[in-house]
Design an enzyme around this catalytic site. Structure first.
Site, PDB file in Angstrom:
ATOM      1  N   TYR A 138      42.204  37.164  39.931  1.00  0.00           N
ATOM      2  CA  TYR A 138      41.521  35.867  39.843  1.00  0.00           C
ATOM      3  C   TYR A 138      42.549  34.737  39.797  1.00  0.00           C
ATOM      4  CZ  TYR A 138      39.088  31.938  37.644  1.00  0.00           C
ATOM      5  OH  TYR A 138      38.604  30.683  37.342  1.00  0.00           O
ATOM      6  N   SER A 186      42.345  26.813  38.097  1.00  0.00           N
ATOM      7  CA  SER A 186      42.178  27.383  36.749  1.00  0.00           C
ATOM      8  C   SER A 186      43.533  27.504  36.083  1.00  0.00           C
ATOM      9  CB  SER A 186      41.546  28.780  36.841  1.00  0.00           C
ATOM     10  OG  SER A 186      41.566  29.402  35.569  1.00  0.00           O
TER      11      SER A 186
HETATM   12  N1  LIG Z   1      34.275  27.859  32.829  1.00  0.00           N
HETATM   13  C1  LIG Z   1      35.580  27.968  32.697  1.00  0.00           C
HETATM   14  O1  LIG Z   1      36.091  28.142  31.610  1.00  0.00           O
HETATM   15  C2  LIG Z   1      36.471  27.830  33.912  1.00  0.00           C
HETATM   16  C3  LIG Z   1      37.857  27.763  33.682  1.00  0.00           C
HETATM   17  C4  LIG Z   1      38.695  27.608  34.778  1.00  0.00           C
HETATM   18  C5  LIG Z   1      38.170  27.500  36.062  1.00  0.00           C
HETATM   19  N2  LIG Z   1      36.827  27.603  36.249  1.00  0.00           N
HETATM   20  C6  LIG Z   1      36.337  27.482  37.618  1.00  0.00           C
HETATM   21  O2  LIG Z   1      35.385  26.442  37.658  1.00  0.00           O
HETATM   22  C7  LIG Z   1      34.395  26.722  38.657  1.00  0.00           C
HETATM   23  C8  LIG Z   1      33.015  26.655  38.051  1.00  0.00           C
HETATM   24  O3  LIG Z   1      32.977  27.445  36.880  1.00  0.00           O
HETATM   25  P1  LIG Z   1      31.616  27.590  36.044  1.00  0.00           P
HETATM   26  O4  LIG Z   1      31.983  28.213  34.752  1.00  0.00           O
HETATM   27  O5  LIG Z   1      30.872  26.332  36.075  1.00  0.00           O
HETATM   28  O6  LIG Z   1      30.911  28.702  36.961  1.00  0.00           O
HETATM   29  P2  LIG Z   1      29.407  29.279  36.966  1.00  0.00           P
HETATM   30  O7  LIG Z   1      29.565  30.737  37.268  1.00  0.00           O
HETATM   31  O8  LIG Z   1      28.681  28.865  35.742  1.00  0.00           O
HETATM   32  O9  LIG Z   1      28.757  28.533  38.216  1.00  0.00           O
HETATM   33  C9  LIG Z   1      29.252  28.725  39.513  1.00  0.00           C
HETATM   34  C10 LIG Z   1      28.186  28.343  40.527  1.00  0.00           C
HETATM   35  O10 LIG Z   1      28.726  28.611  41.828  1.00  0.00           O
HETATM   36  C11 LIG Z   1      27.749  29.261  42.620  1.00  0.00           C
HETATM   37  N3  LIG Z   1      28.402  30.070  43.643  1.00  0.00           N
HETATM   38  C12 LIG Z   1      29.070  31.243  43.479  1.00  0.00           C
HETATM   39  N4  LIG Z   1      29.489  31.701  44.666  1.00  0.00           N
HETATM   40  C13 LIG Z   1      29.085  30.814  45.602  1.00  0.00           C
HETATM   41  C14 LIG Z   1      29.205  30.746  47.007  1.00  0.00           C
HETATM   42  N5  LIG Z   1      29.807  31.728  47.691  1.00  0.00           N
HETATM   43  N6  LIG Z   1      28.672  29.684  47.657  1.00  0.00           N
HETATM   44  C15 LIG Z   1      28.017  28.700  46.992  1.00  0.00           C
HETATM   45  N7  LIG Z   1      27.864  28.721  45.642  1.00  0.00           N
HETATM   46  C16 LIG Z   1      28.389  29.768  44.963  1.00  0.00           C
HETATM   47  C17 LIG Z   1      26.947  30.105  41.633  1.00  0.00           C
HETATM   48  O11 LIG Z   1      25.647  30.419  42.139  1.00  0.00           O
HETATM   49  C18 LIG Z   1      26.915  29.187  40.404  1.00  0.00           C
HETATM   50  O12 LIG Z   1      25.763  28.357  40.397  1.00  0.00           O
HETATM   51  C19 LIG Z   1      34.762  28.079  39.251  1.00  0.00           C
HETATM   52  O13 LIG Z   1      35.507  27.884  40.436  1.00  0.00           O
HETATM   53  C20 LIG Z   1      35.623  28.707  38.175  1.00  0.00           C
HETATM   54  O14 LIG Z   1      36.525  29.654  38.696  1.00  0.00           O
HETATM   55  C21 LIG Z   1      35.969  27.759  35.204  1.00  0.00           C
END
Ligand SMILES: NC(=O)c1ccc[n+]([C@@H]2O[C@H](COP(=O)([O-])OP(=O)(O)OC[C@H]3O[C@@H](n4cnc5c(N)ncnc54)[C@H](O)[C@@H]3O)[C@@H](O)[C@H]2O)c1
Length: 247
Positions: free
Chosen positions: A152, A143
């Site tokens: 985080y 991230s």
């Molecule tokens: N959306 C953003 O702006 C953003 C920015 C930077 C980084 N990220 C990173 O990208 C990744 C995905 O983000 P997103 O927005 O798609 O997230 P989201 O919350 O929409 O989806 C995450 C998915 O991971 C699953 N999950 C959570 N814990 C788990 C576990 N212990 N085992 C298996 N599955 C698990 C959840 O059930 C969910 O379906 C994350 O690692 C997040 O930190 C997101």
């Protein structure tokens, strides 16, 4: 961007929604067999059904080593190995993005368990099934927050460190390991949780004025897992509209 993934086998953690679902769709569109591993079995199965016949939903917690071992073994037995691992499952909701003292030890431990140890466990477990496969590639989802501290952010800084570590340790097995550091992208979780003020403040720190889209992160994943990145390993690609460059 279109890459040919015919005959490839991909495991996408957190594949049920957000980036994970979009990554799975793109890999399946390219011809890969894709396994959407998610804590939430309903969303994983629904997403796989929506993606198509070469996508499969699997219920598993990335921190459950025994379960992840069984999942990877089953996939490898069915296909002869694993080619692509996307370590995407991560906690980043408001609940897990607060100051450490507010979160308390139990939540901080879970944050690091999922974001950091989940990445370690899945990589160590999948690596033997990926070793020696042509184009084997791991992509970790870090991230932009990694560059600005916080609980985080620190967990994601560790993901960047692990990317360099695994790149070194798995190179001999022909496995490349890279990371993507996305800026704020309007996935469902961000859309439903981030207030417009915070979103506006972050956007004002970007060099580019447009909103980042899921497709921008998907394209970075396709590049890093594809043949044009064959000499790239240990790197973190920032996809932030300049946000991460400005801090
Ligand atoms: N959306 C953003 O702006 C953003 C920015 C930077 C980084 N990220 C990173 O990208 C990744 C995905 O983000 P997103 O927005 O798609 O997230 P989201 O919350 O929409 O989806 C995450 C998915 O991971 C699953 N999950 C959570 N814990 C788990 C576990 N212990 N085992 C298996 N599955 C698990 C959840 O059930 C969910 O379906 C994350 O690692 C997040 O930190 C997101």
């Amino acid at each position: 961007m279109s890459t040919n993934y015919a005959g490839k086998v991909a495991v996408v953690t957190g594949g049920g929604r957000g980036f994970g679902k979009a990554f799975s769709q793109a890999l399946a569109d390219g011809g890969a067999s894709v396994y959407l591993v998610d804590l939430d079995s309903e969303v994983a199965e629904a997403a796989a059904a929506q993606i198509g016949a070469n996508a499969f939903g699997i219920a598993a917690d990335v921190t459950d080593e025994a379960r992840m071992q069984a999942v990877c073994e089953e996939i490898a037995q069915a296909h002869g190995g694993i080619d692509i691992l996307i370590n995407n499952a991560g906690l980043h909701s408001h609940e897990y993005s607060r100051p450490l003292a507010e979160m308390g030890l139990q939540k901080v431990r879970r944050l690091f368990d999922v974001n950091v140890m989940g990445t370690v466990a899945c990589t160590l477990i999948a690596a033997p099934y990926m070793a020696g496969r042509d184009g084997a590639s791991v992509v970790n989802i870090a991230s932009a927050a990694a560059f600005s501290g916080g609980g985080y952010g620190t967990s994601k800084l560790a993901v960047i460190g692990l990317t360099m570590t695994f790149a070194r340790e798995l190179a001999a097995d022909g496995i490349r390991v890279n990371a993507i550091a996305p800026g704020v992208i309007l996935t469902d979780t961000i859309r439903s949780e981030m207030d417009p003020g915070t979103l506006g403040r972050i956007k004002s720190m970007q060099f580019l004025s447009q909103d980042g889209e899921e497709q921008d992160i998907v394209d970075a994943m396709l590049f890093l897992t594809g043949p044009t990145a064959k000499f790239i390993t240990g790197e973190t690609l920032r996809v932030t509209g300049g946000f991460a460059a400005g801090i």
